[in-house]
Scaffold this motif. Structure first.
Motif, mmCIF file in Angstrom:
data_model
loop_
_atom_site.group_PDB
_atom_site.id
_atom_site.type_symbol
_atom_site.label_atom_id
_atom_site.label_comp_id
_atom_site.label_asym_id
_atom_site.label_seq_id
_atom_site.Cartn_x
_atom_site.Cartn_y
_atom_site.Cartn_z
ATOM 1 N N GLY A 277 72.326 38.882 -30.180
ATOM 2 C CA GLY A 277 71.197 39.734 -29.828
ATOM 3 C C GLY A 277 70.877 39.816 -28.354
ATOM 4 N N GLU A 278 71.213 38.774 -27.571
ATOM 5 C CA GLU A 278 70.884 38.771 -26.151
ATOM 6 C C GLU A 278 71.927 39.482 -25.294
ATOM 7 O OE1 GLU A 278 68.017 37.812 -24.830
ATOM 8 O OE2 GLU A 278 67.422 37.543 -26.917
ATOM 9 N N THR B 285 74.269 42.588 -24.016
ATOM 10 C CA THR B 285 74.159 44.040 -23.988
ATOM 11 C C THR B 285 75.249 44.642 -24.872
ATOM 12 O OG1 THR B 285 75.669 44.330 -22.122
ATOM 13 C CG2 THR B 285 73.327 43.956 -21.608
ATOM 14 N N ARG C 138 70.109 45.676 -25.110
ATOM 15 C CA ARG C 138 70.385 44.458 -25.863
ATOM 16 C C ARG C 138 70.649 44.833 -27.323
ATOM 17 N NH1 ARG C 138 71.219 40.736 -21.799
ATOM 18 N NH2 ARG C 138 69.576 41.002 -20.243
ATOM 19 N N ARG D 31 69.939 43.391 -29.988
ATOM 20 C CA ARG D 31 68.830 43.119 -30.909
ATOM 21 C C ARG D 31 67.856 44.281 -31.015
ATOM 22 N NH1 ARG D 31 64.843 41.772 -27.208
ATOM 23 N NH2 ARG D 31 65.559 40.714 -25.329
ATOM 24 N N THR D 32 67.927 45.241 -30.098
ATOM 25 C CA THR D 32 66.997 46.373 -30.118
ATOM 26 C C THR D 32 67.556 47.575 -30.878
ATOM 27 O OG1 THR D 32 67.832 47.401 -28.069
ATOM 28 C CG2 THR D 32 66.182 45.648 -27.843
#
Length: 253
Positions: A90-91, A93, A132, A134-135
């Motif tokens: 998730g962190e 890119t 990222r 996670r988004t």
């Protein structure tokens, strides 16, 4: 690149054979793989992408014989695989995620960044390269997974349930991406969603009873419906034909 299965057998220890004298040839373009639960689709995909060893018969990726250690090693350079379930850090890119996949597949570190950008362009995610992971939405994550499988420019791409769990709009975008990928490589899509096959695939194979019981086009499968078969108002001609084929296989001694 052609994928050829000749007399392919496979069974897990202590169980009956999952695949039995399976013969099939995949040509460039998008081919769908259908079959009931337990038919062996996951096993077949695992053999094609070298996660399982070929123990009986032959499986060729181009000229690489996957029944040999050398053949499996060389074939991996030409293969891309997106499993049904995969995770993303998730962190990281989006661009770094795909660049890392390129490195894992053997690209020189200096080539990984440009390769990632090309892969993201092919799945229409260039604008999200610095986001990222996670988004991302579900459909965007699926396309990142496809980009990661494409980063080393494989000639054969295998997708397991690529639209499972996506909403209608997300499924549409993933289908558009996959259809474009089939223009210059061999793509195999395993799915339970007949709608995916109908919109994506020029050909389809149906796995049942350990064998490919049908391979051809939609009209050719539809032609298997007996004239006397009454149609359900809740299914398409293609679905009726598929269901009838599975019934026939189950009725076979």
């Amino acid at each position: 690149m052609r994928v050829t299965l000749e007399g392919l057998d496979f069974g897990y220890r202590g169980r009956k054979k999952v695949l039995n004298d399976l013969n099939w040839t995949l040509e460039p373009g998008v081919t769908g793989l259908l079959g009931p639960n337990g038919a062996g689709k996951t096993t077949l995909l695992s053999l094609i992408v070298t996660l399982l060893p070929v123990r009986g018969g032959h499986l060729f990726i181009g000229e690489h014989d996957l029944s040999t250690t050398v053949g499996r090693s060389r074939a991996r350079r030409t293969l891309g695989f997106v499993p049904q379930r995969f995770s993303l850090a998730g962190e990281l890119t989006v661009a770094d995620t795909v660049a890392y996949a390129a490195w894992v597949h053997g690209l020189d570190r200096r080539e990984c960044g440009p390769a990632a950008l090309r892969a993201l362009e092919s799945v229409d995610l260039s604008a999200l390269a610095d986001r990222r992971t996670r988004t991302l939405s579900g459909g965007q994550r699926q396309r990142v997974g496809i980009a990661a499988a494409l980063a080393h420019d494989p000639r054969v791409l295998v997708l397991d349930e690529p639209t499972a769990g996506l909403d209608p709009g997300q499924r549409l975008r993933v289908r558009e991406v996959v259809a474009g990928l089939g223009e210059d490589r061999t793509v195999l899509v395993s799915t339970h969603l007949i709608e995916d096959v109908a919109h994506l695939c020029s050909r389809v194979g149906v796995l049942a009873g350990g064998r490919i019981e049908f391979h051809g086009t939609f009209p050719e499968l539809e032609a298997l419906i007996e004239d006397s078969t009454e149609g359900s108002p809740y299914g398409s001609e293609f679905e009726r034909a598929y269901d009838r084929l599975i019934e026939r296989v189950g009725e076979s001694p």
